[in-house]
Motif scaffolding. Structure first.
Motif, PDB file in Angstrom:
ATOM      1  N   HIS A  92       0.832  -1.203   0.000  1.00 14.72           N
ATOM      2  CA  HIS A  92       0.000   0.000   0.000  1.00 14.72           C
ATOM      3  C   HIS A  92       0.868   1.255   0.000  1.00 14.72           C
ATOM      4  N   ILE A  93       1.965   1.242   0.743  1.00 17.44           N
ATOM      5  CA  ILE A  93       2.874   2.390   0.761  1.00 17.44           C
ATOM      6  C   ILE A  93       3.483   2.602  -0.618  1.00 17.44           C
ATOM      7  N   ASN A  94       3.913   1.494  -1.261  1.00 14.51           N
ATOM      8  CA  ASN A  94       4.468   1.601  -2.610  1.00 14.51           C
ATOM      9  C   ASN A  94       3.424   2.142  -3.594  1.00 14.51           C
ATOM     10  N   GLY A  95       2.191   1.681  -3.429  1.00 16.75           N
ATOM     11  CA  GLY A  95       1.117   2.145  -4.304  1.00 16.75           C
ATOM     12  C   GLY A  95       0.819   3.616  -4.100  1.00 16.75           C
ATOM     13  N   LEU A  96       0.784   4.051  -2.849  1.00 18.81           N
ATOM     14  CA  LEU A  96       0.523   5.463  -2.559  1.00 18.81           C
ATOM     15  C   LEU A  96       1.662   6.355  -3.057  1.00 18.81           C
ATOM     16  N   ALA A  97       2.900   5.865  -2.911  1.00 17.05           N
ATOM     17  CA  ALA A  97       4.044   6.621  -3.419  1.00 17.05           C
ATOM     18  C   ALA A  97       3.969   6.755  -4.937  1.00 17.05           C
ATOM     19  N   PHE A  98       3.604   5.660  -5.601  1.00 12.25           N
ATOM     20  CA  PHE A  98       3.454   5.693  -7.056  1.00 12.25           C
ATOM     21  C   PHE A  98       2.371   6.685  -7.464  1.00 12.25           C
ATOM     22  N   SER A  99       1.232   6.647  -6.793  1.00 11.23           N
ATOM     23  CA  SER A  99       0.126   7.547  -7.126  1.00 11.23           C
ATOM     24  C   SER A  99       0.510   9.002  -6.933  1.00 11.23           C
ATOM     25  N   LEU A 100       1.198   9.289  -5.835  1.00 14.04           N
ATOM     26  CA  LEU A 100       1.613  10.661  -5.558  1.00 14.04           C
ATOM     27  C   LEU A 100       2.547  11.177  -6.645  1.00 14.04           C
ATOM     28  N   VAL A 101       3.559  10.381  -6.981  1.00 14.50           N
ATOM     29  CA  VAL A 101       4.518  10.803  -8.011  1.00 14.50           C
ATOM     30  C   VAL A 101       3.834  10.898  -9.368  1.00 14.50           C
ATOM     31  N   PHE A 102       2.932   9.975  -9.656  1.00  9.10           N
ATOM     32  CA  PHE A 102       2.194   9.978 -10.928  1.00  9.10           C
ATOM     33  C   PHE A 102       1.414  11.281 -11.091  1.00  9.10           C
ATOM     34  N   CYS A 112      11.023  22.778 -15.016  1.00  9.21           N
ATOM     35  CA  CYS A 112      11.769  21.838 -15.860  1.00  9.21           C
ATOM     36  C   CYS A 112      12.589  20.866 -15.009  1.00  9.21           C
ATOM     37  N   CYS A 113      13.233  21.373 -13.969  1.00  8.03           N
ATOM     38  CA  CYS A 113      14.010  20.493 -13.086  1.00  8.03           C
ATOM     39  C   CYS A 113      13.106  19.508 -12.360  1.00  8.03           C
ATOM     40  N   ALA A 114      11.964  20.003 -11.882  1.00  7.40           N
ATOM     41  CA  ALA A 114      11.026  19.136 -11.184  1.00  7.40           C
ATOM     42  C   ALA A 114      10.472  18.058 -12.113  1.00  7.40           C
ATOM     43  N   SER A 115      10.169  18.418 -13.357  1.00  2.00           N
ATOM     44  CA  SER A 115       9.609  17.445 -14.298  1.00  2.00           C
ATOM     45  C   SER A 115      10.597  16.325 -14.584  1.00  2.00           C
ATOM     46  N   ALA A 116      11.880  16.668 -14.717  1.00  2.43           N
ATOM     47  CA  ALA A 116      12.900  15.647 -14.984  1.00  2.43           C
ATOM     48  C   ALA A 116      13.076  14.716 -13.783  1.00  2.43           C
ATOM     49  N   LEU A 117      13.142  15.303 -12.586  1.00  7.11           N
ATOM     50  CA  LEU A 117      13.313  14.490 -11.381  1.00  7.11           C
ATOM     51  C   LEU A 117      12.095  13.611 -11.135  1.00  7.11           C
ATOM     52  N   LEU A 118      10.914  14.162 -11.334  1.00  8.54           N
ATOM     53  CA  LEU A 118       9.681  13.393 -11.122  1.00  8.54           C
ATOM     54  C   LEU A 118       9.554  12.258 -12.138  1.00  8.54           C
ATOM     55  N   GLY A 119      10.000  12.495 -13.369  1.00 11.94           N
ATOM     56  CA  GLY A 119       9.977  11.428 -14.360  1.00 11.94           C
ATOM     57  C   GLY A 119      10.828  10.250 -13.933  1.00 11.94           C
ATOM     58  N   PHE A 120      12.007  10.539 -13.366  1.00  9.06           N
ATOM     59  CA  PHE A 120      12.878   9.474 -12.878  1.00  9.06           C
ATOM     60  C   PHE A 120      12.261   8.765 -11.672  1.00  9.06           C
ATOM     61  N   LEU A 121      11.686   9.534 -10.749  1.00  9.55           N
ATOM     62  CA  LEU A 121      11.048   8.925  -9.579  1.00  9.55           C
ATOM     63  C   LEU A 121       9.847   8.083  -9.979  1.00  9.55           C
ATOM     64  N   LEU A 122       9.120   8.513 -11.017  1.00 13.51           N
ATOM     65  CA  LEU A 122       7.986   7.734 -11.494  1.00 13.51           C
ATOM     66  C   LEU A 122       8.456   6.389 -12.042  1.00 13.51           C
ATOM     67  N   LEU A 123       9.594   6.396 -12.731  1.00 15.00           N
ATOM     68  CA  LEU A 123      10.158   5.126 -13.213  1.00 15.00           C
ATOM     69  C   LEU A 123      10.478   4.203 -12.051  1.00 15.00           C
TER      70      LEU A 123
END
Length: 297
Positions: A6-16, A221-232
């Motif tokens: 559930h924690i992994n799922g919530l983290a994924f949803s937040l980053v998504f 732009c910096c946030a979008s790049a970092l968030l893309g990596f975290l989403l992966l």
């Protein structure tokens, strides 16, 4: 343990959700509509962070052989089409409508699989893809802010997403993990988008972009790049501990969350018929998640 999932799922949803909102902000609010540079920047940072994480032992990545990389190139081409067309579409289409169109990528996957493999029709899956297709076909008629170019790019995006999904699931080599596949995608994207930046006019346009020196633009732009990596990372982490069905549930919940919050963040014009298309499409997606319990795709 269940609570860790559930924690992994919530983290994924937040980053998504935050990742899509950040991209939408840069593309639509700041109007930085130069996808070769925007996506090139994201994939460059993603590649650097992924390779660095592999070197430091934070993620498990093996050495990628030349033959494995070459065999994955069709997937990388589809990935580039996915992110390039997706950026074009997201800059012109509201998030609920974008997800409604994106859902019809499952129709593309369904048609490809039916064409290459003869298998018994699963009626829940067939009904779900019909609902998503009908919603996507009717949405342009009722969208109060219909943008022909945006919808054209959305079609290109969903075709690439659907084909990539099939290629990834049915890719026969066992030499590449999800992270290694994405590393090839990143490196190929950086090369291809860098080559295309000048012919498309994006480089010239970006140099004249009014907000080029804005701290808001740089931060976005910096946030979008970092968030893309975290989403992966969160996607790979979530997929490793869940079945296809449960992973689909988290994607569905993340989309619904983003659509519910987006009207409070971005201006959008929506009417009853277009809202009905959105609801029907995601009802079809929910049915597809249920139908995929015993399926590979």
């Amino acid at each position: 343990m269940q609570w860790k999932r559930h924690i992994n799922g919530l983290a994924f949803s937040l980053v998504f959700v935050v990742s899509y909102f950040t991209n939408k902000f840069v593309l639509s609010v700041l109007k930085f509509t130069y996808p070769t540079l925007f996506q090139g920047w994201q994939t460059l940072i993603g590649a650097v962070l992924l390779l660095l994480s592999g070197k430091l032992g934070w993620v498990e990545m093996s050495r990628i052989t030349r033959s494995a990389a070459l065999s994955w190139l069709p997937g990388s081409c589809l990935f580039v089409g996915n992110i390039y067309a997706g950026s074009r579409a997201l800059s012109r289409i509201d998030i609920p409508f974008f997800f409604t169109l994106q859902n019809s990528s499952h129709v593309v996957s369904y048609i490809i699989v039916k064409a290459v493999r003869r298998e018994k029709t699963q009626w829940p899956k067939f009904i779900s893809v019909c609902l998503m297709l009908l919603s996507a076909l009717n949405l342009p008629r009722y969208d109060p802010q219909f943008d022909y170019s945006g919808y054209l790019w959305a079609v290109c995006h969903l075709l690439c997403v659907g084909a990539y999904r099939v290629f990834q699931v049915h890719y026969k080599s066992s030499n590449l993990s999800d992270l290694e596949q994405q590393c090839i995608n990143y490196l190929f994207s950086v090369l291809l988008l860098a080559i295309a930046a000048h012919p498309t006019g994006d480089l010239t346009g970006a140099l004249e972009f009014p907000s080029l020196q804005s701290h808001t633009f740089h931060g976005g732009c910096c946030a979008s790049a970092l968030l893309g990596f975290l989403l992966l990372l969160t996607t790979v982490k979530l997929k490793s501990g869940l079945s296809l069905e449960h992973f689909g549930v988290w994607i569905f919940l993340s989309k619904v969350t983003a659509m519910l919050i987006s009207p409070f963040i971005f201006h959008m014009d929506i009417n009853t018929p277009s809202l009905f298309c959105v609801v029907v499409s995601h009802a079809g997606e929910a049915l597809l998640v249920y139908a995929q319990r015993d399926s590979q795709l």
